[in-house]
Design an enzyme around this catalytic site. Structure first.
Site, PDB file in Angstrom:
ATOM      1  N   HIS A 113       0.996  -1.087   0.133  1.00  0.00           N
ATOM      2  CA  HIS A 113       0.007  -0.041   0.121  1.00  0.00           C
ATOM      3  C   HIS A 113       0.915   1.277  -0.118  1.00  0.00           C
ATOM      4  O   HIS A 113       2.043   1.112   0.295  1.00  0.00           O
ATOM      5  CB  HIS A 113      -0.734   0.049   1.303  1.00  0.00           C
ATOM      6  CG  HIS A 113      -2.186  -0.850   1.094  1.00  0.00           C
ATOM      7  ND1 HIS A 113      -3.173  -0.851   2.144  1.00  0.00           N
ATOM      8  CD2 HIS A 113      -2.597  -1.848   0.391  1.00  0.00           C
ATOM      9  CE1 HIS A 113      -4.168  -1.680   1.693  1.00  0.00           C
ATOM     10  NE2 HIS A 113      -3.724  -2.325   0.636  1.00  0.00           N
ATOM     11  N   GLU A 160       1.497   3.598   2.023  1.00  0.00           N
ATOM     12  CA  GLU A 160       1.872   3.982   3.407  1.00  0.00           C
ATOM     13  C   GLU A 160       3.158   2.925   3.641  1.00  0.00           C
ATOM     14  O   GLU A 160       4.353   3.349   3.902  1.00  0.00           O
ATOM     15  CB  GLU A 160       1.086   3.959   4.561  1.00  0.00           C
ATOM     16  CG  GLU A 160      -0.043   4.843   4.351  1.00  0.00           C
ATOM     17  CD  GLU A 160      -1.262   4.217   3.679  1.00  0.00           C
ATOM     18  OE1 GLU A 160      -0.905   3.369   2.682  1.00  0.00           O
ATOM     19  OE2 GLU A 160      -2.194   4.634   4.044  1.00  0.00           O
ATOM     20  N   SER A 194      -6.991   7.436   3.986  1.00  0.00           N
ATOM     21  CA  SER A 194      -7.117   6.883   5.470  1.00  0.00           C
ATOM     22  C   SER A 194      -6.271   5.630   5.602  1.00  0.00           C
ATOM     23  O   SER A 194      -6.903   4.502   4.882  1.00  0.00           O
ATOM     24  CB  SER A 194      -8.530   6.878   6.081  1.00  0.00           C
ATOM     25  OG  SER A 194      -8.591   6.337   7.409  1.00  0.00           O
ATOM     26  N   CYS A 198      -5.525   1.938   6.120  1.00  0.00           N
ATOM     27  CA  CYS A 198      -6.201   0.690   6.547  1.00  0.00           C
ATOM     28  C   CYS A 198      -5.659   0.087   7.854  1.00  0.00           C
ATOM     29  O   CYS A 198      -4.790   0.404   8.269  1.00  0.00           O
ATOM     30  CB  CYS A 198      -5.932  -0.114   5.314  1.00  0.00           C
ATOM     31  SG  CYS A 198      -4.436  -1.231   5.245  1.00  0.00           S
ATOM     32  N   CYS A 205      -1.701  -0.699   7.275  1.00  0.00           N
ATOM     33  CA  CYS A 205      -0.871   0.379   7.441  1.00  0.00           C
ATOM     34  C   CYS A 205      -0.866   1.101   8.818  1.00  0.00           C
ATOM     35  O   CYS A 205      -0.145   1.676   9.055  1.00  0.00           O
ATOM     36  CB  CYS A 205      -1.266   1.655   6.281  1.00  0.00           C
ATOM     37  SG  CYS A 205      -1.222   0.739   4.625  1.00  0.00           S
ATOM     38  N   ASP A 239      -7.903  -4.429  -3.240  1.00  0.00           N
ATOM     39  CA  ASP A 239      -6.712  -3.736  -2.183  1.00  0.00           C
ATOM     40  C   ASP A 239      -7.327  -3.521  -0.857  1.00  0.00           C
ATOM     41  O   ASP A 239      -6.390  -3.498   0.086  1.00  0.00           O
ATOM     42  CB  ASP A 239      -6.395  -2.491  -2.926  1.00  0.00           C
ATOM     43  CG  ASP A 239      -5.086  -1.885  -2.498  1.00  0.00           C
ATOM     44  OD1 ASP A 239      -4.264  -2.503  -2.771  1.00  0.00           O
ATOM     45  OD2 ASP A 239      -5.027  -0.868  -2.118  1.00  0.00           O
TER      46      ASP A 239
END
Lengths: 145, 145
Positions: free
Chosen positions: A50, A52, A77, A79, A82, A142
């Site tokens: 992802h 991040e 935002s 997940c 992350c 995802d």
């Protein structure tokens, strides 16, 4: 516009250009961007990168003292995964472009002592809105749905 | 000995041979190992490839239906990041070799509906005991301390 959020948006746009999911992230320490990243699910067939995570990976091996001074920016935002990385490394501040498209466990992260600031940026929302309309299955993959 | 936990221990030992942190993981779906992984902090200079993350990455892009049938094995209790990955993908079962050396947010993961089984395996503990005695700083870096 915050220059760091702008840099995260630029990463998201770069991901889109590459055919990927338009989410971007930057890691800021002592007022400077030390790493940038964007979602690599498509580009690298990655289940873990992802935006991040890609950003943290690009930052390389840092010390706890580094992380404790850091702010992580993300266009969306974070997940569960992350957010967990933020907690693992004790990153104290997170700036989120938007949490309308998707909202991770912000309350839990805050309960663990992290300062979460949601900017509610229009461009971040528009990027995801257009992407999900075009490729809903990829987006669902995802986020594990 | 559970053959899947044994496979995770084999991964941990492979990591040790490579000069890395001896934590291993396997992902099991329908009674078969679909991916294996071990901590890659040293080997790849990675901040995100804990054993469980490496395993999920090696599994590649799976569907939600795949993850929902999966059991993730790890020689050590999953940290915040790896626990978050488990939650993101809705992996319903986690088997943990030991949680004496380190304990991640097991109660939180359970509160989110994940079945967590802790085996308390001697070899898993011994691997970490010996490693931490030899390289305490590396271990601290891996858990953000």
């Amino acid at each position: 516009m915050d220059e760091f959020l702008q840099a995260a948006i630029d990463e998201a746009k770069q991901g889109l250009v590459e055919g990927g999911i338009p989410i971007g992230s930057v890691l800021v320490i002592d007022g400077k961007i030390v790493a940038r990243g964007h979602n690599k699910r498509v580009q690298q067939g990655s289940a873990v990168l992802h935006a991040e995570m890609d950003c943290l990976e690009n930052a390389g091996r840092l010390t706890a003292a580094d992380y404790q001074k850091a702010t992580l920016y993300s266009t969306l935002s974070p997940c569960d995964m992350c957010s967990g990385a933020i907690l693992l490394y004790g990153i104290p501040k997170v700036v989120v472009g938007e949490n309308v498209t998707f909202q991770g466990p912000e309350a839990y992260v805050q309960s663990r002592g992290v300062e979460v600031t949601v900017v509610d940026n229009h461009e971040c929302k528009q990027l995801m809105h257009d992407f999900i309309a075009a490729k809903p299955q990829l987006w669902n993959e995802d986020i594990g749905e």
